[in-house]
Scaffold this motif. Structure first.
Motif, PDB file in Angstrom:
ATOM      1  N   ASP A  34      79.731  62.576  -1.875  1.00 46.18           N
ATOM      2  CA  ASP A  34      79.887  63.269  -0.604  1.00 46.18           C
ATOM      3  C   ASP A  34      78.495  63.389   0.017  1.00 46.18           C
ATOM      4  N   SER A  71      81.287  63.227  -5.844  1.00 47.71           N
ATOM      5  CA  SER A  71      82.628  63.616  -5.408  1.00 47.71           C
ATOM      6  C   SER A  71      83.539  63.904  -6.602  1.00 47.71           C
ATOM      7  N   SER A  72      84.404  64.876  -6.409  1.00 51.09           N
ATOM      8  CA  SER A  72      85.383  65.213  -7.460  1.00 51.09           C
ATOM      9  C   SER A  72      86.692  64.463  -7.239  1.00 51.09           C
ATOM     10  N   LYS A  73      86.745  63.631  -6.203  1.00 44.59           N
ATOM     11  CA  LYS A  73      87.981  62.927  -5.865  1.00 44.59           C
ATOM     12  C   LYS A  73      88.154  61.613  -6.620  1.00 44.59           C
ATOM     13  N   HIS A  74      87.151  61.251  -7.421  1.00 40.94           N
ATOM     14  CA  HIS A  74      87.232  59.981  -8.151  1.00 40.94           C
ATOM     15  C   HIS A  74      86.759  60.205  -9.577  1.00 40.94           C
TER      16      HIS A  74
END
Length: 337
Positions: A34, A71-74
């Motif tokens: 991010d 990022s915590s989305k991956h």
């Protein structure tokens, strides 16, 4: 996702911000970051127009230097020591966007005492200046150093590093205000205005007639600077920000036993990868101790006004490192009680 997507090659002023840019995908050995801040570089202006050596296939997202959080989305790849939410800085294509995909092995944890804005301008400028002065010129304590464009990104880093190594620094810039910046924020001992004819005489006067031991030149002023170089001086060729690649009269090199020394930090990944962690270890130690401190321009631009920031850079209005702020420092963080 927001991002400056280059669909057709053009000047950045003609490229609008896309609000529906495709989110990057993390490939093998990569993580998503991010982006909080991104550094502005002259080569961004060239790349958008297809005039830079690195030419990604269209369409591509502009921007290279950045600082942000993992990022915590991956999912984090196996073997990667970085954690979701960790502050990092690095370089990867597509930094002028909300999210960028980057090789995790090339990301560096951002020290706690350095902001995202400061971190956005570290990855290219600081190792360039450090390796040039230490690895290539082998700068010694007490030597004289002349830094051209001393208020710019790599210039002000070079001034600080040279001072930290015990050198005496003369900042060369094109205006009195930028000389003052190099003194105030870089710690330069003296300043000369290289838009004044015969400025080299001032350098010789400052050095007691000896001349400077090391020239650090990211502008393209080697020929002019050789007029005030010392016997056995080293002239560092860093870049050609003025736009002209010089042809150096070799008789000047011969008569003063001068060394012309190039520095292409980007090539170390292929040519001398073992040197990279050494340089970063020494630099991070300097940051941690407060010996040197990244300098950013007083104005930051939001992502929506990227073209304004690049325009100011192109017109030579900025000093230090110019950055855009994509997110605020604490955005997305949950307060701890």
């Amino acid at each position: 996702m927001r991002g400056f997507v280059v669909k057709d090659l053009a000047h950045p002023s003609k490229i609008p911000l896309s609000t529906d840019a495709p989110e990057p995908k993390a490939g093998a050995g990569q993580v998503l970051v991010d982006v909080y801040s991104a550094g502005l570089n002259f080569f961004d202006i060239l790349q958008a127009q297809g005039k830079y050596q690195n030419k990604p296939p269209l369409p591509f997202v502009l921007g290279t230097e950045f600082a942000g959080r993992i990022s915590s989305k991956h999912p984090i790849p196996e073997g990667c020591p970085l954690k979701p939410g960790q502050r990092v800085f690095g370089a990867a294509q597509g930094a002028f966007a909300d999210v960028v995909s980057a090789e995790w092995a090339k990301l560096i944890p951002l020290p706690d005492n350095i902001s995202f804005d400061q971190g956005a301008g570290l990855f290219v400028t600081w190792p360039t200046s450090y390796e040039a002065l230490v690895g290539r010129a082998e700068l010694k304590k007490g030597e004289w150093v002349l830094v051209t464009a001393a208020a710019g990104g790599v210039g002000i880093a070079a001034v600080q590093i040279a001072k930290a190594l015990g050198a005496k620094v003369i900042a060369a810039a094109g205006s009195a205000s930028k000389i003052e910046v190099a003194k105030k924020f870089g710690g330069a001992d003296y300043g000369v205005n290289y838009s004044t004819p015969g400025w080299q005489k001032e350098v010789l006067k400052i050095t007691g007639g000896k001349g400077v031991d090391v020239i650090y030149d990211p502008v393209g002023l080697i020929n002019d600077s050789l007029k005030c170089i010392a016997w056995k001086g080293r002239a560092l060729v860093i870049g050609f920000a003025a736009g002209t690649i010089e042809k150096v009269p070799m008789n000047l090199v011969l008569l003063k036993n001068v060394s012309l020394v190039g520095l292409h930090w980007g090539a170390y990944t292929q040519k001398e990868p073992s040197r990279i962690p050494v340089v970063w270890k020494e630099l991070l130690d300097m940051f941690a101790s407060g010996t040197v401190q990244p300098v950013t321009y007083t104005e930051t631009w939001p992502l929506e006004k990227l073209s304004e920031g690049l325009g100011a850079l192109e017109r030579r209005e900025t000093w230090g490192k110019a950055v855009i702020r994509v997110r605020e420092e604490n955005e997305g963080r949950v307060a701890k009680l």
